[in-house]
Design a protein around this motif. Structure first.
Motif, PDB file in Angstrom:
ATOM      1  N   VAL A  80       0.841  -1.197   0.000  1.00  0.00           N
ATOM      2  CA  VAL A  80       0.000   0.000   0.000  1.00  0.00           C
ATOM      3  C   VAL A  80       0.875   1.246   0.000  1.00  0.00           C
ATOM      4  O   VAL A  80       0.662   2.185  -0.782  1.00  0.00           O
ATOM      5  N   ARG A  81       1.874   1.259   0.866  1.00  0.00           N
ATOM      6  CA  ARG A  81       2.718   2.445   0.969  1.00  0.00           C
ATOM      7  C   ARG A  81       3.496   2.703  -0.318  1.00  0.00           C
ATOM      8  O   ARG A  81       3.638   3.854  -0.745  1.00  0.00           O
ATOM      9  N   ASN A  82       3.978   1.668  -0.932  1.00  0.00           N
ATOM     10  CA  ASN A  82       4.707   1.858  -2.188  1.00  0.00           C
ATOM     11  C   ASN A  82       3.797   2.457  -3.259  1.00  0.00           C
ATOM     12  O   ASN A  82       4.222   3.323  -4.042  1.00  0.00           O
ATOM     13  N   ALA A  83       2.542   1.989  -3.300  1.00  0.00           N
ATOM     14  CA  ALA A  83       1.600   2.526  -4.282  1.00  0.00           C
ATOM     15  C   ALA A  83       1.311   4.004  -4.019  1.00  0.00           C
ATOM     16  O   ALA A  83       1.289   4.827  -4.945  1.00  0.00           O
ATOM     17  N   VAL A  84       1.081   4.350  -2.751  1.00  0.00           N
ATOM     18  CA  VAL A  84       0.791   5.738  -2.396  1.00  0.00           C
ATOM     19  C   VAL A  84       2.005   6.628  -2.665  1.00  0.00           C
ATOM     20  O   VAL A  84       1.884   7.720  -3.240  1.00  0.00           O
ATOM     21  N   HIS A  85       3.180   6.164  -2.266  1.00  0.00           N
ATOM     22  CA  HIS A  85       4.388   6.963  -2.474  1.00  0.00           C
ATOM     23  C   HIS A  85       4.679   7.154  -3.955  1.00  0.00           C
ATOM     24  O   HIS A  85       5.040   8.256  -4.397  1.00  0.00           O
ATOM     25  N   LEU A 115       4.431  11.009  -4.820  1.00  0.00           N
ATOM     26  CA  LEU A 115       5.777  11.561  -4.974  1.00  0.00           C
ATOM     27  C   LEU A 115       6.235  11.626  -6.425  1.00  0.00           C
ATOM     28  O   LEU A 115       6.925  12.564  -6.822  1.00  0.00           O
ATOM     29  N   ASP A 116       5.847  10.630  -7.223  1.00  0.00           N
ATOM     30  CA  ASP A 116       6.367  10.551  -8.589  1.00  0.00           C
ATOM     31  C   ASP A 116       5.290  10.577  -9.663  1.00  0.00           C
ATOM     32  O   ASP A 116       5.607  10.506 -10.860  1.00  0.00           O
ATOM     33  N   GLY A 117       4.023  10.661  -9.273  1.00  0.00           N
ATOM     34  CA  GLY A 117       2.955  10.732 -10.255  1.00  0.00           C
ATOM     35  C   GLY A 117       2.656   9.427 -10.963  1.00  0.00           C
ATOM     36  O   GLY A 117       1.988   9.419 -11.997  1.00  0.00           O
ATOM     37  N   LYS A 118       3.107   8.298 -10.410  1.00  0.00           N
ATOM     38  CA  LYS A 118       2.879   6.998 -11.036  1.00  0.00           C
ATOM     39  C   LYS A 118       1.567   6.406 -10.524  1.00  0.00           C
ATOM     40  O   LYS A 118       1.481   5.970  -9.379  1.00  0.00           O
ATOM     41  N   VAL A 119       0.561   6.388 -11.371  1.00  0.00           N
ATOM     42  CA  VAL A 119      -0.741   5.858 -10.990  1.00  0.00           C
ATOM     43  C   VAL A 119      -0.687   4.335 -11.048  1.00  0.00           C
ATOM     44  O   VAL A 119      -0.370   3.772 -12.095  1.00  0.00           O
ATOM     45  N   PRO A 120      -0.978   3.635  -9.935  1.00  0.00           N
ATOM     46  CA  PRO A 120      -0.928   2.164  -9.970  1.00  0.00           C
ATOM     47  C   PRO A 120      -2.035   1.609 -10.864  1.00  0.00           C
ATOM     48  O   PRO A 120      -3.047   2.278 -11.083  1.00  0.00           O
ATOM     49  N   PRO A 121      -1.874   0.408 -11.376  1.00  0.00           N
ATOM     50  CA  PRO A 121      -2.929  -0.186 -12.202  1.00  0.00           C
ATOM     51  C   PRO A 121      -4.228  -0.320 -11.424  1.00  0.00           C
ATOM     52  O   PRO A 121      -4.222  -0.708 -10.250  1.00  0.00           O
ATOM     53  N   ALA A 122      -5.342   0.023 -12.049  1.00  0.00           N
ATOM     54  CA  ALA A 122      -6.640  -0.141 -11.408  1.00  0.00           C
ATOM     55  C   ALA A 122      -6.851  -1.605 -11.053  1.00  0.00           C
ATOM     56  O   ALA A 122      -6.534  -2.496 -11.833  1.00  0.00           O
ATOM     57  N   GLY A 123      -7.377  -1.851  -9.846  1.00  0.00           N
ATOM     58  CA  GLY A 123      -7.606  -3.214  -9.403  1.00  0.00           C
ATOM     59  C   GLY A 123      -6.428  -3.844  -8.693  1.00  0.00           C
ATOM     60  O   GLY A 123      -6.454  -5.035  -8.376  1.00  0.00           O
ATOM     61  N   THR A 124      -5.384  -3.062  -8.407  1.00  0.00           N
ATOM     62  CA  THR A 124      -4.234  -3.572  -7.658  1.00  0.00           C
ATOM     63  C   THR A 124      -4.701  -4.116  -6.302  1.00  0.00           C
ATOM     64  O   THR A 124      -5.537  -3.506  -5.629  1.00  0.00           O
ATOM     65  N   VAL A 125      -4.155  -5.270  -5.899  1.00  0.00           N
ATOM     66  CA  VAL A 125      -4.505  -5.889  -4.620  1.00  0.00           C
ATOM     67  C   VAL A 125      -3.253  -6.039  -3.775  1.00  0.00           C
ATOM     68  O   VAL A 125      -2.224  -6.541  -4.251  1.00  0.00           O
ATOM     69  N   CYS A 126      -3.304  -5.573  -2.534  1.00  0.00           N
ATOM     70  CA  CYS A 126      -2.201  -5.702  -1.582  1.00  0.00           C
ATOM     71  C   CYS A 126      -2.632  -6.626  -0.445  1.00  0.00           C
ATOM     72  O   CYS A 126      -3.766  -6.543   0.036  1.00  0.00           O
ATOM     73  N   THR A 127      -1.719  -7.494  -0.032  1.00  0.00           N
ATOM     74  CA  THR A 127      -2.036  -8.431   1.047  1.00  0.00           C
ATOM     75  C   THR A 127      -1.037  -8.297   2.186  1.00  0.00           C
ATOM     76  O   THR A 127      -0.003  -7.681   2.046  1.00  0.00           O
TER      77      THR A 127
END
Length: 515
Positions: free
Chosen positions: A494-499, A503-515
């Motif tokens: 989750v934190r990597n996706a938010v950061h 911070l870098d404007g990289k939108v994660p793929p829709a539907g990403t799942v973190c466990t």
């Protein structure tokens, strides 16, 4: 956080079912005030929090010596009359720790409630956002009606103690009459002490404050991190000002499609699910679970405890006794975070021995009561904002008709959440709508994060928020975890996706799942 447990008695809150809506004539993007955006903030060392903010010491410096600064921003009391009277809104910030040429702007936080003081909450969690401070000034605020920002005031501290000791799940006509009278007295006290501010605490008002704040802070776009109710505020902002949305994260998402009854019913299911998860976790530990032999036994013993407390409270924090309602508050508070589960186990074990100290301390945390007996204005603000936002005004007869559905959703929390629907009955200000409009065509991508084990903002609302924001705006991310929210769980995914996004404007793929 929906009308969540966080404030019961006068409102179910803390999280998110608050359903506001747009004020008539306030749907267009535009200049919020002719002269107000030109004001210059005067930053200063932060004073100790006021009683309304929750009290305590001034915020401690951040790692590396970063210090917190506070300022006061002027905003119109009535956004329909932007040249009229103004109110003061309290802000807090920590300057960016990175190179000036890498700074993006100010990242504004709203932690939910509604009614929570951002001026006290941001420093409490400041270290968790150190990575984000490398490119942003971290900023939060007390929304109008909250803390030091024209706070809503209702009962005094002694009256608040009595209010929270009442029976919030009436079993007969006398108890029902007492609950209705207590709710009426609370609402009348709010009207008597806070008449000037009550008509002006809708979420749409705060969204306009947010846009003024963006301008005063010098940003062309709003960079935003909303948690729980903060996701609703962010959605309303995106609807009003879609072209001004920069990078925004919504975590612990309020379902914007539900009316208050639907939201409370969803929350009943959410807390019951979280209780089951707690019970399963307790009995699966290597050591014997001290509050039950099986998950069903754990839940049965809790139900039995609450039934006993209904007629015979036990000693709590002197001179108060732990009532059924306060025990429910305490259990709900512990379910907000998996880190609190050990305290719930200790509290239950203690209560089975006739000592309600720990459960009462958890309840006090939920309702904003300090160790000195003083209450923050979290509950009054929560009630005022919810009631200004929500059109429905439920009666006792409405609750009686709904009780079977609430009990089917949760044996433990159903009655409690159902009776919470009367909170806005006879409120002095009419509500705005059944639910907020968060449609935001043309807005930049917004990262929308849902936690499958969230009790207060059930996971199902995440996808509904994505759909309501509109095609190409909401980007869904799922965290398979426990507790209210995802980022503060510390989950690396989750934190990597938010950061990466903030911070870098990289939108994660829709539907990403973190466990």
């Amino acid at each position: 956080m929906p009308k969540s447990f966080r404030a019961r008695a006068a409102a179910l809150t803390a999280s998110a079912l608050l359903l506001p809506a747009l004020l008539a004539g306030c749907g267009e993007d535009g200049d919020p005030g002719q002269d107000l955006p030109d004001q210059k903030l005067s930053w200063r060392d932060c004073p100790a929090p006021s009683e309304a903010q929750g009290g305590g010491p001034s915020p401690s410096p951040l790692p590396g010596g970063g210090r917190w600064q506070c300022a006061t921003m002027k905003a119109p009391l009535d956004w329909d009359d932007p040249e009229g009277d103004t109110i003061d809104l309290e802000l807090i910030r920590a300057r960016s720790s990175g190179p000036a040429d890498r700074r993006i702007g100010s990242l504004i936080f709203n932690f939910g409630g509604p009614g929570g003081s951002g001026v006290t909450t941001l420093p409490a969690f400041g270290e968790d956002y150190e990575r984000l401070r490398t490119r942003y000034d971290l900023v939060s605020f007390d929304p109008r009606g909250v803390g030091r920002s024209a706070p809503v005031l209702c009962l005094n501290d002694r009256q608040m103690d009595a209010h929270f000791q009442q029976d919030a799940t009436p079993d007969d006509d006398a108890e029902r009459a007492e609950l209705l009278e207590s709710t009426k007295s609370f609402n009348e006290a709010c009207a008597d002490r806070s008449e000037r501010i009550l008509p002006h605490v809708r979420t749409t008002d705060t969204a306009r404050d947010l846009d003024l704040m963006r301008q005063v802070l010098g940003d062309d776009k709003l960079y935003y991190f909303g948690i729980s109710y903060g996701t609703e505020l962010g959605g309303v902002y995106a609807h009003l000002f879609p072209e001004k949305v920069g990078r925004a994260v919504f975590d612990a998402v309020v379902d914007p499609t539900q009316d208050p009854e639907q939201g409370s019913l969803g929350q009943a299911r959410g807390f019951q699910r979280a209780l089951g998860n707690y019970a399963e976790n307790c009995v699966s530990q290597t050591e014997e679970c001290p509050v039950g032999d099986t998950a069903e036994d754990v839940k049965d013993r809790i139900a039995a405890l609450l039934k006993d407390l209904d007629s015979k409270p036990i000693p709590g924090i002197p001179p108060r006794e732990l009532t059924q309602t306060e025990a429910l508050n305490g259990i709900a508070q512990a379910l907000y975070s998996q880190e609190f589960w050990e305290f719930l186990t200790d509290g239950l074990e203690q209560a089975y021995e006739g000592d309600g100290t720990i459960l009462m301390a958890l309840s006090d945390s939920m309702t904003g009561r300090g160790e000195n007996g003083e209450y923050s204005n979290f509950v009054p603000a929560n009630v005022a904002i919810n009631c200004a936002d929500d059109t429905p005004r439920y009666t006792a007869e409405d609750v009686e008709r709904s009780l079977p559905r609430f009990r089917a959703a949760s044996e433990l929390f159903g009655d409690y959440l159902a009776w919470g629907l009367i909170t806005c009955t006879d409120w002095a200000v009419p509500g705005a709508a059944e639910h907020p409009d968060v449609s935001a065509p043309g807005a930049s991508p917004i990262l929308v994060i849902g936690n499958t084990g969230d009790p207060a903002t059930p996971y199902e609302g995440t996808r509904r928020m994505v759909r309501a924001l509109g095609e190409g705006v909401g980007v869904e991310l799922t965290y398979k975890g426990q507790g209210h929210g995802a980022y503060d769980s510390g989950n690396e995914c989750v934190r990597n996706a938010v950061h990466g996004y903030l911070l870098d404007g990289k939108v994660p793929p829709a539907g990403t799942v973190c466990t």
